[in-house]
Design a protein around this motif. Structure first.
Motif, PDB file in Angstrom:
ATOM      1  N   SER A  34       0.819  -1.222   0.000  1.00 51.76           N
ATOM      2  CA  SER A  34       0.000   0.000   0.000  1.00 51.76           C
ATOM      3  C   SER A  34       0.850   1.268   0.000  1.00 51.76           C
ATOM      4  O   SER A  34       0.500   2.256  -0.635  1.00 51.76           O
ATOM      5  CB  SER A  34      -0.955  -0.003   1.191  1.00 51.76           C
ATOM      6  OG  SER A  34      -0.223   0.022   2.402  1.00 51.76           O
ATOM      7  N   THR A  35       1.971   1.228   0.683  1.00 54.01           N
ATOM      8  CA  THR A  35       2.846   2.403   0.720  1.00 54.01           C
ATOM      9  C   THR A  35       3.378   2.728  -0.671  1.00 54.01           C
ATOM     10  O   THR A  35       3.417   3.885  -1.085  1.00 54.01           O
ATOM     11  CB  THR A  35       4.015   2.173   1.690  1.00 54.01           C
ATOM     12  OG1 THR A  35       3.483   1.843   2.977  1.00 54.01           O
ATOM     13  CG2 THR A  35       4.885   3.405   1.799  1.00 54.01           C
ATOM     14  N   GLU A  38       0.503   4.189  -2.750  1.00 52.85           N
ATOM     15  CA  GLU A  38       0.208   5.566  -2.338  1.00 52.85           C
ATOM     16  C   GLU A  38       1.300   6.523  -2.806  1.00 52.85           C
ATOM     17  O   GLU A  38       1.022   7.628  -3.259  1.00 52.85           O
ATOM     18  CB  GLU A  38       0.063   5.630  -0.817  1.00 52.85           C
ATOM     19  CG  GLU A  38      -1.211   4.972  -0.308  1.00 52.85           C
ATOM     20  CD  GLU A  38      -1.211   4.798   1.201  1.00 52.85           C
ATOM     21  OE1 GLU A  38      -0.231   5.241   1.850  1.00 52.85           O
ATOM     22  OE2 GLU A  38      -2.170   4.215   1.730  1.00 52.85           O
TER      23      GLU A  38
END
Length: 199
Positions: A34-35, A38
């Motif tokens: 997810s990092t 994002e």
């Protein structure tokens, strides 16, 4: 030859189905990537903003360096030293020599000898000062506006130096380019009355 019992086939299918459902549930709960995702969304505007800030700082710094160089070099005309040193030179030779005086005071970031254009005009008084525009009606840099007029004592002199500065980051603010070719015109100028250096 040994044969697998037929009654175990449905349970194997059920186990595979359950394994697939468990894997999907685990994938939903997993936030390892997810990092990265994002950051991928945020990185383009972030780097565009970062480079726009750096470029704006470079433009301001180049403008300040050019303003200082023009002011310092203009003192040679103001005191008559430049006119004495180049008394036998043609206007074009004087313009080249004065450009070299400015370039000697400019550090880094621009190729001064090829990019810098210099204009020096003399007038009887400040009320008669008129200068040609540096950008023509089509948004192009007008090199016809540049020349050199040797000045005498107590004459009003207007010095202009201009460069076409490249614009690299246009994503956030395209208005920073004020020329039709996508570059920015940086101009430094000085206006003064010569000293009575003939006395």
């Amino acid at each position: 030859m040994w044969a697998k019992p037929a009654e175990h086939a449905p349970s194997r299918r059920r186990n595979r189905r359950l394994f697939g459902v468990r894997a999907i549930r685990r994938l939903r709960r997993c936030e390892d990537g997810s990092t990265a995702i994002e950051f991928a969304f945020v990185s383009v505007p972030f780097f565009a903003l970062l480079f726009a800030i750096l470029e704006t700082a470079l433009v301001f710094w180049t403008t300040q360096v050019l303003e200082t160089a023009v002011t310092d070099a203009s003192r040679l005309i103001y005191t008559g030293q430049f006119q004495d040193q180049h008394a036998a030179a043609t206007p074009e030779e004087m313009r080249t020599a004065f450009r070299d005086e400015i370039c000697a005071r400019v550090v880094a970031l621009i190729s001064c000898s090829t990019m810098l254009q210099v204009d020096v005009r003399r007038f009887g008084d400040f009320g008669s000062v008129t200068v040609d525009p540096l950008i023509d009606g089509e948004g192009a840099f007008s090199s016809d506006a540049f020349g050199f007029q040797a000045s005498g004592e107590r004459e009003v002199v207007v010095v202009r130096a201009a460069i076409e500065y490249p614009v690299f980051v246009t994503l956030l603010d395209a208005s920073r380019a004020n020329l039709a070719n996508g570059r920015r015109l940086i101009v430094a100028s000085a206006a003064f009355r010569n000293e009575p250096f003939g006395q």
